[in-house]
Design a protein around this motif. Structure first.
Motif, PDB file in Angstrom:
ATOM      1  N   MET A 136       0.831  -1.204   0.000  1.00 56.03           N
ATOM      2  CA  MET A 136       0.000   0.000   0.000  1.00 56.03           C
ATOM      3  C   MET A 136       0.866   1.255   0.000  1.00 56.03           C
ATOM      4  SD  MET A 136      -3.029  -0.913   2.715  1.00 56.03           S
ATOM      5  CE  MET A 136      -4.147  -2.309   2.488  1.00 56.03           C
ATOM      6  N   ILE A 137       1.919   1.252   0.799  1.00 53.89           N
ATOM      7  CA  ILE A 137       2.814   2.408   0.872  1.00 53.89           C
ATOM      8  C   ILE A 137       3.474   2.647  -0.477  1.00 53.89           C
ATOM      9  CG2 ILE A 137       4.947   3.303   1.888  1.00 53.89           C
ATOM     10  CD1 ILE A 137       4.173   1.913   4.486  1.00 53.89           C
ATOM     11  N   ALA A 138       3.966   1.585  -1.088  1.00 48.47           N
ATOM     12  CA  ALA A 138       4.615   1.718  -2.400  1.00 48.47           C
ATOM     13  C   ALA A 138       3.639   2.285  -3.425  1.00 48.47           C
ATOM     14  CB  ALA A 138       5.143   0.359  -2.857  1.00 48.47           C
ATOM     15  N   ASP A 139       2.399   1.804  -3.401  1.00 49.38           N
ATOM     16  CA  ASP A 139       1.382   2.302  -4.337  1.00 49.38           C
ATOM     17  C   ASP A 139       1.050   3.764  -4.046  1.00 49.38           C
ATOM     18  OD1 ASP A 139       1.327  -0.215  -5.458  1.00 49.38           O
ATOM     19  OD2 ASP A 139      -0.555  -0.824  -4.493  1.00 49.38           O
ATOM     20  N   ALA A 140       0.981   4.117  -2.757  1.00 50.08           N
ATOM     21  CA  ALA A 140       0.653   5.494  -2.377  1.00 50.08           C
ATOM     22  C   ALA A 140       1.762   6.456  -2.786  1.00 50.08           C
ATOM     23  CB  ALA A 140       0.410   5.579  -0.874  1.00 50.08           C
ATOM     24  N   LEU A 141       3.000   6.049  -2.638  1.00 53.78           N
ATOM     25  CA  LEU A 141       4.129   6.897  -3.045  1.00 53.78           C
ATOM     26  C   LEU A 141       4.098   7.160  -4.543  1.00 53.78           C
ATOM     27  CD1 LEU A 141       6.999   5.435  -0.852  1.00 53.78           C
ATOM     28  CD2 LEU A 141       6.209   7.806  -0.839  1.00 53.78           C
ATOM     29  N   LYS A 142       3.756   6.145  -5.308  1.00 48.83           N
ATOM     30  CA  LYS A 142       3.671   6.311  -6.755  1.00 48.83           C
ATOM     31  C   LYS A 142       2.540   7.268  -7.121  1.00 48.83           C
ATOM     32  CE  LYS A 142       3.313   3.787 -11.131  1.00 48.83           C
ATOM     33  NZ  LYS A 142       2.343   4.765 -11.704  1.00 48.83           N
ATOM     34  N   LYS A 143       1.395   7.104  -6.457  1.00 47.76           N
ATOM     35  CA  LYS A 143       0.262   7.982  -6.764  1.00 47.76           C
ATOM     36  C   LYS A 143       0.548   9.407  -6.322  1.00 47.76           C
ATOM     37  CE  LYS A 143      -4.737   8.221  -6.756  1.00 47.76           C
ATOM     38  NZ  LYS A 143      -6.005   7.516  -6.459  1.00 47.76           N
ATOM     39  N   LEU A 144       1.194   9.575  -5.166  1.00 47.41           N
ATOM     40  CA  LEU A 144       1.573  10.904  -4.699  1.00 47.41           C
ATOM     41  C   LEU A 144       2.496  11.578  -5.699  1.00 47.41           C
ATOM     42  CD1 LEU A 144       1.777  13.157  -2.577  1.00 47.41           C
ATOM     43  CD2 LEU A 144       3.570  11.813  -1.448  1.00 47.41           C
ATOM     44  N   LYS A 145       3.468  10.842  -6.181  1.00 46.06           N
ATOM     45  CA  LYS A 145       4.415  11.375  -7.161  1.00 46.06           C
ATOM     46  C   LYS A 145       3.703  11.781  -8.446  1.00 46.06           C
ATOM     47  CE  LYS A 145       8.698  10.106  -9.572  1.00 46.06           C
ATOM     48  NZ  LYS A 145       9.732   9.043  -9.726  1.00 46.06           N
ATOM     49  N   ASP A 146       2.818  10.923  -8.934  1.00 44.83           N
ATOM     50  CA  ASP A 146       2.088  11.218 -10.173  1.00 44.83           C
ATOM     51  C   ASP A 146       1.178  12.437 -10.008  1.00 44.83           C
ATOM     52  OD1 ASP A 146       3.300   9.048 -11.340  1.00 44.83           O
ATOM     53  OD2 ASP A 146       1.583   7.704 -11.108  1.00 44.83           O
ATOM     54  N   LEU A 167       9.929  24.405  -0.142  1.00 37.75           N
ATOM     55  CA  LEU A 167       9.090  23.865  -1.212  1.00 37.75           C
ATOM     56  C   LEU A 167       9.900  22.931  -2.107  1.00 37.75           C
ATOM     57  CD1 LEU A 167       6.361  23.838  -2.679  1.00 37.75           C
ATOM     58  CD2 LEU A 167       7.111  25.860  -3.956  1.00 37.75           C
ATOM     59  N   ARG A 168      11.098  23.337  -2.452  1.00 40.79           N
ATOM     60  CA  ARG A 168      11.951  22.493  -3.294  1.00 40.79           C
ATOM     61  C   ARG A 168      12.306  21.189  -2.568  1.00 40.79           C
ATOM     62  NH1 ARG A 168      16.242  25.063  -3.155  1.00 40.79           N
ATOM     63  NH2 ARG A 168      17.661  23.552  -2.239  1.00 40.79           N
ATOM     64  N   SER A 169      12.619  21.304  -1.277  1.00 38.59           N
ATOM     65  CA  SER A 169      12.958  20.112  -0.495  1.00 38.59           C
ATOM     66  C   SER A 169      11.804  19.118  -0.475  1.00 38.59           C
ATOM     67  CB  SER A 169      13.329  20.500   0.945  1.00 38.59           C
ATOM     68  OG  SER A 169      14.516  21.249   0.979  1.00 38.59           O
ATOM     69  N   LEU A 170      10.576  19.655  -0.391  1.00 39.23           N
ATOM     70  CA  LEU A 170       9.402  18.790  -0.391  1.00 39.23           C
ATOM     71  C   LEU A 170       9.315  18.000  -1.687  1.00 39.23           C
ATOM     72  CD1 LEU A 170       6.651  17.732   0.545  1.00 39.23           C
ATOM     73  CD2 LEU A 170       5.638  19.839  -0.361  1.00 39.23           C
ATOM     74  N   TYR A 171       9.460  18.686  -2.821  1.00 38.98           N
ATOM     75  CA  TYR A 171       9.351  17.993  -4.102  1.00 38.98           C
ATOM     76  C   TYR A 171      10.532  17.051  -4.331  1.00 38.98           C
ATOM     77  CZ  TYR A 171       5.073  20.169  -5.610  1.00 38.98           C
ATOM     78  OH  TYR A 171       3.751  20.513  -5.709  1.00 38.98           O
ATOM     79  N   GLU A 172      11.677  17.365  -3.784  1.00 39.09           N
ATOM     80  CA  GLU A 172      12.803  16.437  -3.868  1.00 39.09           C
ATOM     81  C   GLU A 172      12.496  15.157  -3.092  1.00 39.09           C
ATOM     82  OE1 GLU A 172      16.653  19.413  -4.517  1.00 39.09           O
ATOM     83  OE2 GLU A 172      16.079  18.826  -2.483  1.00 39.09           O
ATOM     84  N   GLU A 173      11.813  15.300  -1.961  1.00 37.05           N
ATOM     85  CA  GLU A 173      11.423  14.131  -1.174  1.00 37.05           C
ATOM     86  C   GLU A 173      10.356  13.308  -1.918  1.00 37.05           C
ATOM     87  OE1 GLU A 173      12.080  12.861   2.400  1.00 37.05           O
ATOM     88  OE2 GLU A 173      13.863  13.517   1.337  1.00 37.05           O
ATOM     89  N   ILE A 174       9.408  13.984  -2.523  1.00 34.44           N
ATOM     90  CA  ILE A 174       8.357  13.278  -3.252  1.00 34.44           C
ATOM     91  C   ILE A 174       8.933  12.527  -4.448  1.00 34.44           C
ATOM     92  CG2 ILE A 174       6.298  13.579  -4.694  1.00 34.44           C
ATOM     93  CD1 ILE A 174       5.485  15.894  -2.842  1.00 34.44           C
ATOM     94  N   TYR A 175       9.827  13.193  -5.195  1.00 35.40           N
ATOM     95  CA  TYR A 175      10.402  12.586  -6.402  1.00 35.40           C
ATOM     96  C   TYR A 175      11.623  11.721  -6.103  1.00 35.40           C
ATOM     97  CZ  TYR A 175       7.432  15.830  -9.009  1.00 35.40           C
ATOM     98  OH  TYR A 175       6.366  16.515  -9.512  1.00 35.40           O
ATOM     99  N   GLN A 176      12.162  11.857  -4.881  1.00 31.76           N
ATOM    100  CA  GLN A 176      13.329  11.069  -4.470  1.00 31.76           C
ATOM    101  C   GLN A 176      14.565  11.341  -5.342  1.00 31.76           C
ATOM    102  OE1 GLN A 176      13.441   8.602  -1.542  1.00 31.76           O
ATOM    103  NE2 GLN A 176      12.024  10.311  -1.225  1.00 31.76           N
ATOM    104  N   HIS A 177      14.732  12.597  -5.739  1.00 30.12           N
ATOM    105  CA  HIS A 177      15.970  13.010  -6.405  1.00 30.12           C
ATOM    106  C   HIS A 177      16.093  14.534  -6.314  1.00 30.12           C
ATOM    107  CE1 HIS A 177      14.034  14.751  -9.985  1.00 30.12           C
ATOM    108  NE2 HIS A 177      13.252  13.680 -10.026  1.00 30.12           N
ATOM    109  N   GLU A 178      17.291  15.046  -6.472  1.00 28.16           N
ATOM    110  CA  GLU A 178      17.534  16.474  -6.350  1.00 28.16           C
ATOM    111  C   GLU A 178      16.985  17.241  -7.547  1.00 28.16           C
ATOM    112  OE1 GLU A 178      21.582  17.449  -5.584  1.00 28.16           O
ATOM    113  OE2 GLU A 178      21.706  16.281  -3.730  1.00 28.16           O
ATOM    114  N   LEU A 179      16.584  18.486  -7.285  1.00 28.29           N
ATOM    115  CA  LEU A 179      16.095  19.374  -8.333  1.00 28.29           C
ATOM    116  C   LEU A 179      17.037  20.581  -8.420  1.00 28.29           C
ATOM    117  CD1 LEU A 179      12.300  19.374  -7.373  1.00 28.29           C
ATOM    118  CD2 LEU A 179      13.375  18.075  -9.219  1.00 28.29           C
TER     119      LEU A 179
END
Length: 231
Positions: A136-146, A167-179
């Motif tokens: 469920m967590i893996a699926d939720a992370l994918k949906k959150l990212k999308d 804000l940038r740090s948040l999106y880096e956490e969601i996408y799991q890579h640096e922006l």
């Protein structure tokens, strides 16, 4: 209530709701998990969940369980999916409807969460969970990212006032890579959906960083004109 013969003799199953509750704190995306207080799997780590009651929709059940654990209501919550493998729950035949929610960590009721044995853990700290909760967590992370890519749901995790760095740090956490810092700043400001405030956050430097606020009304006006949010 009279039961139609069409339904007689049909197997009865339990229906549960499980919540994947995300928060953002100290530049880290976190998840609320609990130590289960009942058998089976008592003492093991689990998502926040419960059974759907008589006369209650699954949406209402998910909102109730969330409020019971965090004290919060009227927050961002979206249905993730149905999990119905026959032997997913070792206690009984249980079909679970999973939801993911986004909350502001500082606004939830810490005492209430502690009473339910709930803990905020960073994603890399999540221990093995019961049943199919890891899936469920893996699926939720994918949906959150999308969803975060094309909708400003990320702001649901931030305080009302935030810096561009947060804000940038948040999106880096969601996408799991640096922006890229400059590109991110340029893109988000070009959308004209942030209100720049006179206040500054001086927790990291004497000069401080300007605080911003998400202008939801401006965003809704823009979307009616065909604006598409994309990060």
């Amino acid at each position: 209530m009279m039961v139609s013969s069409f339904y007689s003799g049909v197997p009865r199953h339990l229906v549960a709701v499980d919540g994947i509750i995300f928060g953002f704190e100290d530049s880290r995306l976190k998840l609320l998990v609990i130590q289960r207080k009942v058998d089976p799997k008592q003492g093991e780590w689990s998502l926040v969940g419960g059974f759907v009651q008589e006369g209650e929709s699954t949406d209402a059940a998910a909102a109730r369980v969330l409020k019971q654990t965090t004290g919060l209501e009227n927050i961002f919550m979206d249905q993730l999916g149905c999990y119905g493998e026959v032997e997913r729950d070792s206690g009984a035949r249980v079909i679970s409807i999973a939801y993911y929610a986004l909350i502001r960590v500082k606004e939830h009721d810490h005492i209430l969460a502690e009473e339910h044995g709930a803990h905020w853990l960073e994603l890399h700290q999540i221990p093995p969970l019961i049943f199919d909760h890891g899936r469920m967590i893996a699926d939720a992370l994918k949906k959150l990212k999308d969803n975060a890519h094309f909708h400003p749901i990320g702001f649901e995790l931030l305080p009302e006032k935030f810096t561009l760095s947060q804000l940038r740090s948040l999106y880096e956490e969601i996408y799991q890579h640096e922006l890229d810092r400059r590109n991110f700043r340029k893109k988000i400001l070009s959308m004209s959906i942030l209100e720049k405030l006179e206040e500054k956050d001086k927790t990291t430097s004497k000069k401080g960083a300007h605080l911003y606020r998400f202008d939801k009304q401006k965003y809704e006006q823009l979307t009616r004109r065909g604006f598409v949010f994309e990060i």
